[in-house]
Design an enzyme around this catalytic site. Sequence first.
Site, PDB file in Angstrom:
ATOM      1  N   HIS A  46      -8.282  -2.957  14.218  1.00 46.53           N
ATOM      2  CA  HIS A  46      -7.098  -2.395  14.876  1.00 46.53           C
ATOM      3  C   HIS A  46      -6.104  -3.505  15.224  1.00 46.53           C
ATOM      4  CE1 HIS A  46      -5.128  -0.525  18.557  1.00 46.53           C
ATOM      5  NE2 HIS A  46      -4.810   0.289  17.570  1.00 46.53           N
ATOM      6  N   ARG A  47      -4.993  -3.555  14.504  1.00 45.83           N
ATOM      7  CA  ARG A  47      -3.975  -4.602  14.663  1.00 45.83           C
ATOM      8  C   ARG A  47      -4.565  -5.977  14.340  1.00 45.83           C
ATOM      9  NH1 ARG A  47      -1.503  -2.536  20.554  1.00 45.83           N
ATOM     10  NH2 ARG A  47      -1.593  -0.317  20.066  1.00 45.83           N
ATOM     11  N   GLU A  73      -5.792  -2.919   9.879  1.00 48.53           N
ATOM     12  CA  GLU A  73      -4.817  -1.924  10.312  1.00 48.53           C
ATOM     13  C   GLU A  73      -3.500  -2.618  10.624  1.00 48.53           C
ATOM     14  OE1 GLU A  73      -2.920   1.112  13.255  1.00 48.53           O
ATOM     15  OE2 GLU A  73      -3.868  -0.733  13.932  1.00 48.53           O
ATOM     16  N   ASP A  75       0.554  -1.889  11.711  1.00 50.52           N
ATOM     17  CA  ASP A  75       1.675  -1.031  12.094  1.00 50.52           C
ATOM     18  C   ASP A  75       2.933  -1.670  11.520  1.00 50.52           C
ATOM     19  OD1 ASP A  75       0.090  -0.949  15.293  1.00 50.52           O
ATOM     20  OD2 ASP A  75       0.066   0.668  13.815  1.00 50.52           O
ATOM     21  N   HIS A  88       3.393  -3.482  16.574  1.00 53.63           N
ATOM     22  CA  HIS A  88       3.094  -2.142  17.090  1.00 53.63           C
ATOM     23  C   HIS A  88       4.331  -1.506  17.723  1.00 53.63           C
ATOM     24  CE1 HIS A  88       1.840   0.789  20.179  1.00 53.63           C
ATOM     25  NE2 HIS A  88       1.010   1.165  19.214  1.00 53.63           N
ATOM     26  N   GLU A 155       0.161   1.961   9.163  1.00 56.71           N
ATOM     27  CA  GLU A 155       0.776   3.051   9.930  1.00 56.71           C
ATOM     28  C   GLU A 155       2.291   3.022   9.793  1.00 56.71           C
ATOM     29  OE1 GLU A 155       1.313   5.021  14.361  1.00 56.71           O
ATOM     30  OE2 GLU A 155      -0.307   3.554  14.070  1.00 56.71           O
ATOM     31  N   GLN A 183      -1.154   6.105   7.309  1.00 57.43           N
ATOM     32  CA  GLN A 183      -1.352   6.939   8.485  1.00 57.43           C
ATOM     33  C   GLN A 183      -0.038   7.067   9.250  1.00 57.43           C
ATOM     34  OE1 GLN A 183      -3.282   4.858  11.771  1.00 57.43           O
ATOM     35  NE2 GLN A 183      -2.952   2.903  10.765  1.00 57.43           N
TER      36      GLN A 183
END
Length: 293
Positions: A46-47, A73, A75, A88, A155, A183
């Site tokens: 995550h990130r 992941e 963003d 993010h 994302e 996503q």
Amino acid sequence: MKKQNGWLMGILALAVLCLHYMFESNMTSEALEPQKVGSDVLNIAHRGASGYAPEHTMIAYQIADEMEADFLEIDVHMTSDGELVAMHDDDIARTTDGEGFIQEMTYEEINKLDAGSWFNEAYPNHSDPRYQQVSVPKLTDILDYFGTSTKYYIEIKNAASAGQLLQTLEAYQLIEEEAVILQSFDSKVLQQVYEQYPTIPLIQLLGKNKMLFANYKKIRKYAVGVGLPYQKLNQRLIRHLHGNGLLVHTYTVNDEADMKRLIEWGIDGIFTDYPDRLYHIKENRMNVLRPFN
Ligand code: G3P
Ligand code: CA
């Protein structure tokens, strides 16, 4: 008074029944098979390994890769001059030493920022001089560095960046390599992507409130799965979603006990800031299963 309470209880029961019926009617009766992406529970950094290093920096991704994450992941946001950057928030204040909105700044301006020192201040236990003066990476910096040695779970934070993103993924041949999952919380942009690229696995992100009223049948028409907050998950819901042919990925799980429970419940993918924790849980689980394979 007693009569009034009776009525109230009746209305309440009716409301609960309606909610239940709405939820059930969103689910198809016939069982559909989810389209698996990978054989085991996906370990999604995550990130990057954002529990150990400043989120969305090259070093956070490198550490995640060393920790055997299955996916990085990322963003993405787009700058005023059309560059895709990993961040993010749409505002740079929290994770850099600057101020302003990404879409109002050029990449040259963003590239001058320090995207790491904030982490050393916020997390002294994990602080590291290497994090000072690290920059905000472009998406292409990450793709140039890792190529197809890892996979990307990207994302789309705002629809305006979708066209540029798809062009970039084409240019790096990551679509035919099946090295990317896309996503978004924005169902419209995912449906537009699906129309153009039906082979890209899409994940519909849902927040705590939306997941109750979501039309999962409709989501199944363009997405292979959903991304849900783990706090609201239970085994019954995961089974329901699987029954509707949807994969279930969940965010953001950092506690090992939560990871183990979700895996027992049949989760398909876990977003975590600590990919090493999930890696070891999966390894131990495989060691237990291996004699039987
Ligand atoms: O993309 C999955 C999860 O990361 C969604 O929440 O706010 O961390 O992007 P957020
Ligand atoms: Ca995200």
